[in-house]
Design a protein around this motif. Structure first.
Motif, short mmCIF file in Angstrom:
data_model
loop_
_atom_site.label_atom_id
_atom_site.label_comp_id
_atom_site.label_asym_id
_atom_site.label_seq_id
_atom_site.Cartn_x
_atom_site.Cartn_y
_atom_site.Cartn_z
N SER A 248 0.83 -1.21 0.00
CA SER A 248 0.00 0.00 0.00
C SER A 248 0.86 1.26 0.00
O SER A 248 1.47 1.62 -1.02
CB SER A 248 -0.95 -0.01 1.19
N ARG A 249 0.92 1.95 1.12
CA ARG A 249 1.61 3.23 1.17
C ARG A 249 3.11 3.08 0.88
O ARG A 249 3.74 3.97 0.31
CB ARG A 249 1.41 3.87 2.55
N VAL A 252 3.54 2.46 -3.06
CA VAL A 252 3.00 3.63 -3.78
C VAL A 252 3.84 4.87 -3.50
O VAL A 252 4.20 5.62 -4.41
CB VAL A 252 1.52 3.86 -3.40
N GLY A 253 4.17 5.09 -2.22
CA GLY A 253 4.96 6.25 -1.86
C GLY A 253 6.35 6.22 -2.47
O GLY A 253 6.86 7.25 -2.96
N PHE A 292 -0.93 10.21 -6.31
CA PHE A 292 -0.65 9.13 -5.36
C PHE A 292 -1.65 9.08 -4.21
O PHE A 292 -1.85 8.03 -3.61
CB PHE A 292 0.78 9.28 -4.84
N GLN A 293 -2.27 10.19 -3.88
CA GLN A 293 -3.25 10.17 -2.80
C GLN A 293 -4.47 9.30 -3.12
O GLN A 293 -4.88 8.48 -2.30
CB GLN A 293 -3.68 11.61 -2.45
N ILE A 296 -3.33 5.64 -2.97
CA ILE A 296 -3.19 5.19 -1.59
C ILE A 296 -4.56 4.98 -0.95
O ILE A 296 -4.79 4.03 -0.19
CB ILE A 296 -2.36 6.21 -0.77
N ASP A 300 -5.88 1.57 0.66
CA ASP A 300 -6.34 1.52 2.06
C ASP A 300 -7.69 0.83 2.18
O ASP A 300 -8.00 0.23 3.22
CB ASP A 300 -6.46 2.94 2.62
#
Length: 582
Positions: A248-249, A252-253, A292-293, A296, A300
């Motif tokens: 996840s984060r 992606v981050g 990206f938000q 994410i 989530d």
């Protein structure tokens, strides 16, 4: 015809509120447009500032005012669409939970014979709640995120289509990561939901039989059994969280930071003025960071969505079970109560007949007693008469009409039943007799309780007929619960009265009260009695002695005693035991 998929059935629930959802989507589009207009206005301000040397401030102030207006509009739209979508999700789950509860009333008792109560509770409470998370997450996060992504890419192409092509590299990468996430995460989520159902079933069973657990010192063993289920769920939940944390984060981050760094490095090595304007470059970096938000956000909610699909499959499995509609019954002509079994054969499991060629007739006003050892088929006869099950062979008629073609509600409208283990609902005593039946007045309730000899102890209670009892009536003795259950049957004034070992847990004094009441209330009614205490059925018009699903003997008490068969031996054994005890 194949059954619709889980996704299609979930969509069908949502389509009931399609106009509310469409309205929310329109508001959402306005919200996304307002939010994404900010970087574009900022780009315009920067380019204007660089081109004019900050000599004209009025246009900049107008743009700033427009920017603030867009922010306020976006905030209002976000609130409106979130409220509409989430209130719609709650309404959808309310409907689904009611559909499930209504369907459970229609399912055959065979399902409940083999399914732990805790698992059924888990379907109605936990699984529908997980589905609620799907609707709220999907409509409030997935759709919002997808709309934002579409809007961002539209804005990128409006800025500079060459730059936008760099951003198109990201979606395929994230799709692959999501696919891997879903594939491996579902395994662990399925196990987690199964263990939750098992835990609910065990908790329910433990609470119901807590006196037995404590009496036989089974506390530690019960805890150990629960710990096995609890630990298995914990281990699988940890595995699922590892997948979530990795995909996840974190991923992606990292990818987002690398792509942004590469863009800055690439254009940093060139002259921005010759490649693109500084304002376009700033807006591009802003939009790229916004990509990206939503991604994410989707990640989530993937776990909630997958848990919801697993739960929805379990809910729809119950809804797909065959059942009979609970029909509204108006006026049903009171039957005379002539009950006839004609060569009835019945099996709970195919090939294992518990009743074999049962035939007998009970006329109006007669009392028919069923006796026999445990497992001989006595309760099965009552279950068939009440329409809980259907016989494999033969026919059961009331007043000459086959009950197979009758509405179950009409069939039971003029029947009363008293079980060996009476159940009292949470509420007061008068409710437990009338069950909120509008045709049963308080005077009728008191009369029924008086007839069975229960008025004496009830009137001595602090609140009398308004005395509250907890679920299962554990604040009362077994004899008192039985008397109230007996009064419940009598208050409904049935044509056919069924007593399933109703005096088995009653002391001798209470039994005497019931025997005297029975002589009054059975007048004009057909009464079928399952009895272990043979002394309570000496006055029965006909006694059927069952053995291994067949009627071994029949006749009244004197006839069977003179026959000297199974009944006579059972009676002598009980009489001898009573004499020894006495």
């Amino acid at each position: 015809m194949s059954k619709p998929t889980t996704a299609r059935r979930l969509i069908s629930y949502a389509l009931v509120y399609k106009f509310r959802i469409l309205g929310a989507m329109l508001i959402l589009c306005c919200s996304v447009a307002a939010e994404l207009g900010g970087p574009y206005i900022t780009k315009t301000i920067i380019d204007h500032h660089l081109s004019t040397g900050a000599q004209e401030i009025a246009p900049v102030l107008k743009l700033l005012g427009l920017y603030m207006g867009l922010l306020l509009t976006a905030g209002l739209c976000n609130y409106s669409q979130a409220y509409i979508l989430q209130s719609t999700a709650l309404q959808i789950i309310k409907n689904m939970r009611m559909d499930l509860m209504q369907h459970i009333q229609r399912i055959s008792l065979r399902y409940f014979d083999t399914t732990p109560i805790g698992q059924v509770v888990s379907r109605i409470a936990n699984d529908t709640e997980a589905v609620r998370d799907l609707f709220m997450s999907f409509m409030a996060t997935f759709v919002v995120s997808i709309m934002q992504l579409i809007g961002i890419y539209v804005a990128l192409f409006l800025l500079d289509w060459h730059l936008a092509l760099y951003g198109l590299v990201l979606p395929p990468i994230f799709v692959v990561i999501m696919y891997v996430h879903l594939k491996y995460s579902k395994i662990f989520i399925t196990i987690m939901r199964a263990r939750l159902s098992d835990m609910n079933a065990m908790i329910n069973e433990s609470i119901v039989v807590m006196p037995i657990i404590q009496a036989f010192r089974r506390e530690k063993v019960t805890l150990d059994e629960f710990e096995v289920l609890n630990k298995d769920r914990y281990v699988n939940q940890l595995k699922q969280f590892r997948i979530y944390a990795l995909s996840s984060r974190n991923v992606v981050g990292t990818i987002g930071s690398l792509v942004t760094a590469m863009v800055i490095w690439y254009f940093g090595g060139k002259s921005l003025g010759s490649a693109i304007s500084f304002g376009v470059f700033y807006a591009y970096i802003d939009y790229l960071g916004r990509i990206f938000q939503p991604i994410i956000g989707i990640f989530d909610q993937l776990t909630n969505a997958q848990r919801a699909f697993v739960s929805a499959e379990k809910v729809f499995t119950i809804l797909d079970m065959e059942g009979q509609d609970v029909e509204k019954v108006g006026h049903v002509q009171r039957p005379e109560g002539i009950v006839k079994f004609d060569n009835v054969t019945f099996a709970y499991k195919e090939g294992e007949n518990v009743l074999k060629g049962i035939s007998f007739e009970a006329r109006k006003g007669e009392t028919i007693a069923l006796v026999g050892h445990t497992g001989s088929g006595k309760s099965s006869i009552m279950n068939l008469l009440l329409g809980f099950y259907e016989p494999q062979e033969g026919a059961i008629t009331i007043d000459g009409r086959n009950i197979k073609g009758m509405s179950k509600q009409a069939l039971r409208k003029h029947m009363g039943i008293v079980l060996q283990d009476p159940f009292l609902f949470a509420g007061d005593i008068k409710f437990n007799v009338s069950l909120y039946n509008e045709d049963i007045s308080l005077d009728r309730v008191k009369g029924a309780l008086r007839d069975v000899g229960a008025a004496g102890f009830i009137e001595q209670l602090p609140n009398g007929y308004d005395e509250q009892v907890v679920e299962r009536g554990s604040t009362l003795s077994s004899g008192q619960r039985q008397l109230i259950s007996f009064a419940r049957a009598l208050a409904f004034d049935p044509s056919i009265l069924i007593l399933d070992e109703a005096t088995a847990s009653i002391d001798s004094e209470t039994e005497g009260l019931i025997q005297r009441a029975l002589k009054v209330v059975s007048e004009g009614r057909t009464t079928l009695v399952i009895a272990h205490r043979l002394s309570t059925i000496r006055d029965a018009d006909q006694i059927l002695v069952l053995h291994r699903g067949e009627i071994a003997e029949r006749g009244n008490h004197d006839t069977l005693m003179a026959l000297g068969g199974r009944y006579a031996k059972m009676y002598q054994l009980q009489k001898g035991a009573s004499a020894v005890v006495g």
